[in-house]
Scaffold this active site. Structure first.
Site, PDB file in Angstrom:
ATOM      1  N   ASN A 279      -9.669   6.110   4.581  1.00 27.22           N
ATOM      2  CA  ASN A 279      -9.768   5.230   3.326  1.00 27.22           C
ATOM      3  C   ASN A 279      -8.621   3.904   3.653  1.00 27.22           C
ATOM      4  OD1 ASN A 279      -7.227   6.622   3.721  1.00 27.22           O
ATOM      5  ND2 ASN A 279      -6.729   6.783   1.614  1.00 27.22           N
ATOM      6  N   CYS A 281      -5.586   2.876   3.254  1.00 23.67           N
ATOM      7  CA  CYS A 281      -4.012   2.790   3.817  1.00 23.67           C
ATOM      8  C   CYS A 281      -4.126   3.769   5.062  1.00 23.67           C
ATOM      9  CB  CYS A 281      -3.076   3.012   2.688  1.00 23.67           C
ATOM     10  SG  CYS A 281      -3.508   1.828   1.658  1.00 23.67           S
ATOM     11  N   GLU A 283      -4.374   7.237   5.242  1.00 27.16           N
ATOM     12  CA  GLU A 283      -4.150   8.540   5.223  1.00 27.16           C
ATOM     13  C   GLU A 283      -5.159   9.414   5.091  1.00 27.16           C
ATOM     14  OE1 GLU A 283      -3.678   6.216   2.914  1.00 27.16           O
ATOM     15  OE2 GLU A 283      -3.823   6.962   0.867  1.00 27.16           O
TER      16      GLU A 283
END
Ligand code: CDP
Length: 577
Positions: A279, A281, A283
């Site tokens: 995704n 960012c 994580e």
């Protein structure tokens, strides 16, 4: 209890001004005339009511009990779900997940089909990630037209342009992640794509293999392979490519690195495919069409008597896992393709926010061994309890449907309800709502200007100010000094224990940022969103060193940010002059 009125909003949760400003603008429900129609606490009740509906399927008549339990915990800001859940629960936009990965196959039908899907997902506030690695390189043959292919980077600009148009209508601009494999023939263009300007809606990451990283260390060659034909088209110097990556990251913060071998060693469902993207960012590594619902525990709320209150933390983990499992069932997916994968693996991501606040309140400097140990211990407890809670849910509701094909099967452990349980999100907005520090990040500064919704809000770290007042060293002069640098380590009349405990991001050497990320990653199923902050005067060689150290530390990805590298930072120091 009377709610206080702040910016015209009934704020029964007594949130900070900047939190109320954001909630008012984008989260709180409005009536037909566009007037805000709920208080901050009622927003939490709406979310709790909507999510607890899922309980009825398992135990008719039980929902009310869970509405109350969820609502109480949300109102106390003990944990918060990702923004789409707060915004969309109980509304016509029914998507509650924060992140989705979409496929990109080497055809116009796939590329533009996915672009259309991305539009719907961004409209609902979700972030999207893609691997561009399967697209044929620029200049490659196009059979149907006899022409030349335009390559991944040009399609990337199309996706960015579409996101730009959409950003103007939506409540939250869904961010995106573009990944390209380090062996793709267009890798050099990709590496430089962001530094060249544009691509504002994208984070970009290079997917590197262990083999490539070893070639960098040995100074050997690296093959570029056309994904359409599987044939090597060039052999380049691995070190030279790596240095280009580091120079680009120095200039703009992008690209980051994604360690796909590490990610796939932890892939809970290897039989469903190799993971190629995350995704926005970073994580949550996901397979195409998988999505993930996130929630974060507010560690600052679990302190009693100068210690972490593990008893209450454990109970909150169980409640949050149940909440997230329910979210999967009441979320409505704007594209049909997301439905089945969400239910097949039931991946969720429980993480934390407020780590830096917790450490500061306990008087532990972020850049110290005790901080690294405590963070590891807290995450180990969360991970263990989350897995137990999921196993308990599996006993009542059944394991996730792909359980027998997962790497958990045959391990002799109890079956799980969820293929993935923990993940450390950046918590960019929900930490603001909760009034704490974001994710596992250190404090940015003790005095800063928050650039939010076109406003500039000066803020002083409230814990620092309270402590300084309590201990009697708060003064106008201190405030002025804080505004000048944002830091207290070098202010002599601040007591030494306070100076070390209230350390800020740019004072922390990059290797301590990485140590924290690695310690936390060891106890997290998915990945950790973390930015390694570097001062403005850091060099490309510093970035090279930290990228290599990250690979050696076995984290799943790495992102750096050199202060000032991008215009439009969310936080800046109050008085940089
Ligand atoms: O705090 P909040 O729930 O708003 O989000 P976050 O923890 O900062 O980000 C969690 C995930 O939401 C990110 O990794 C992205 O997948 C997505 N996101 C997005 O798409 N667009 C944004 N503007 C912020 C986050």
């Amino acid at each position: 209890r009377r709610a206080k009125l702040l910016l015209g909003v009934r704020d029964d949760l007594k949130l900070p001004l900047s939190a109320v400003a954001v909630l008012k603008e984008r989260y709180l429900l409005r009536d037909d005339h566009g007037r805000v129609a709920e208080s901050t606490g009622e927003m939490m009740d709406r979310v709790a009511r909507h999510v607890a509906q899922a309980e009825e399927a398992w135990s008719p008549g039980s929902a009310q009990r869970w509405v109350e339990a969820f609502s109480r915990s949300l109102r106390r800001l003990e944990f918060l779900p990702n923004s789409p859940t707060l915004m969309n629960a109980g509304t016509s936009l029914g998507l509650l997940s924060g992140c989705v990965v979409l496929p990109l196959e080497d055809s116009l039908v796939s590329i533009f089909g996915t672009l259309g899907h991305a539009a719907l997902l961004h409209q609902a506030g979700a972030g999207t990630g893609y691997s561009f690695s399967r697209l044929r390189p620029r200049g490659d043959a196009v059979a149907s037209t006899g022409g030349a292919a335009s390559g991944p980077v040009s399609f990337l600009s199309v996706f960015d342009a579409a996101a730009d148009v959409l950003a103007q209508g939506g409540r939250r601009r869904g961010a995106s992640m573009a990944v390209l494999d380090v062996s793709h023939p267009d890798i050099v263009d990709f590496v430089q794509a962001k530094a060249a300007g544009g691509l504002e809606h994208f984070n970009v990451s290079v997917a590197v293999s262990d083999r490539f990283m070893r070639a960098v260390l040995r100074g050997t060659g690296h093959r570029l392979v056309n994904p359409r034909t599987g044939k090597a088209v060039a052999r380049i110097d691995a070190t030279e490519l790596f240095d280009r990556i580091c120079r680009a990251a120095w200039r703009s913060g992008d690209p980051g690195l994604l360690f796909l071998d590490r990610i796939n060693q932890a892939n809970p469902l290897p039989s469903s495919g190799r993971i190629e993207a995350t995704n926005p960012c970073g994580e949550v590594p996901l397979l195409p069409y998988e999505s993930c619902n996130l929630a974060s525990l507010n560690l600052a709320r679990f302190i009693s008597g100068g210690q972490v209150d593990f008893e209450r933390l454990r109970a909150a983990v169980w409640l949050a896992v149940r909440f997230l499992d329910d979210v999967i069932d009441v979320s409505r997916y704007p594209i049909r393709e997301l439905e089945r994968p969400a239910h097949d693996s039931r991946k969720v991501g429980l993480g934390v926010m407020g780590l830096a606040e917790l450490l500061a309140v306990l008087g532990i400097p972020y850049d110290s061994e005790p901080a690294i140990r405590l963070a590891g211990r807290v995450l180990a407890v969360i991970e263990k309890e989350a897995h137990q809670a999921s196993a308990e849910l599996a006993a009542q509701r059944g394991p996730f449907p792909l359980y027998q094909h997962s790497r958990y099967a045959g391990q002799g452990t109890r079956p799980l309800r969820n293929a993935q349980l923990t993940s450390i999100a950046p918590t960019g907005t929900i930490s603001l709502i909760a009034g704490t520090t974001s994710g596992i990040e250190p404090m940015f500064a003790l005095s800063y200007v928050r650039h939010i919704l076109g406003r500039q809000l000066p803020e002083v770290n409230p814990h620092f100010e309270r402590l300084a007042r309590d201990r009697g060293f708060w003064s106008d002069q201190l405030r002025a000094e804080l505004d000048r640098t944002g830091m207290v380590r070098q202010i002599p009349h601040v007591p030494p224990d306070v100076r070390t405990a209230f350390v800020t991001a740019l004072e922390i050497p990059p290797e301590w940022h990485l140590k924290m990320q690695a310690a936390v990653q060891r106890h997290v199923d998915a990945a950790v969103a973390k930015t390694i902050n570097l001062p403005e005067q850091a060099t490309a060689a510093d970035i090279r060193a930290i990228y290599l150290a990250a690979w050696q530390a076995r984290v799943k990805g790495i992102t750096v940010y050199r202060y000032g590298a991008r215009p439009g930072q969310v936080l800046t120091l109050a008085d940089p002059g």
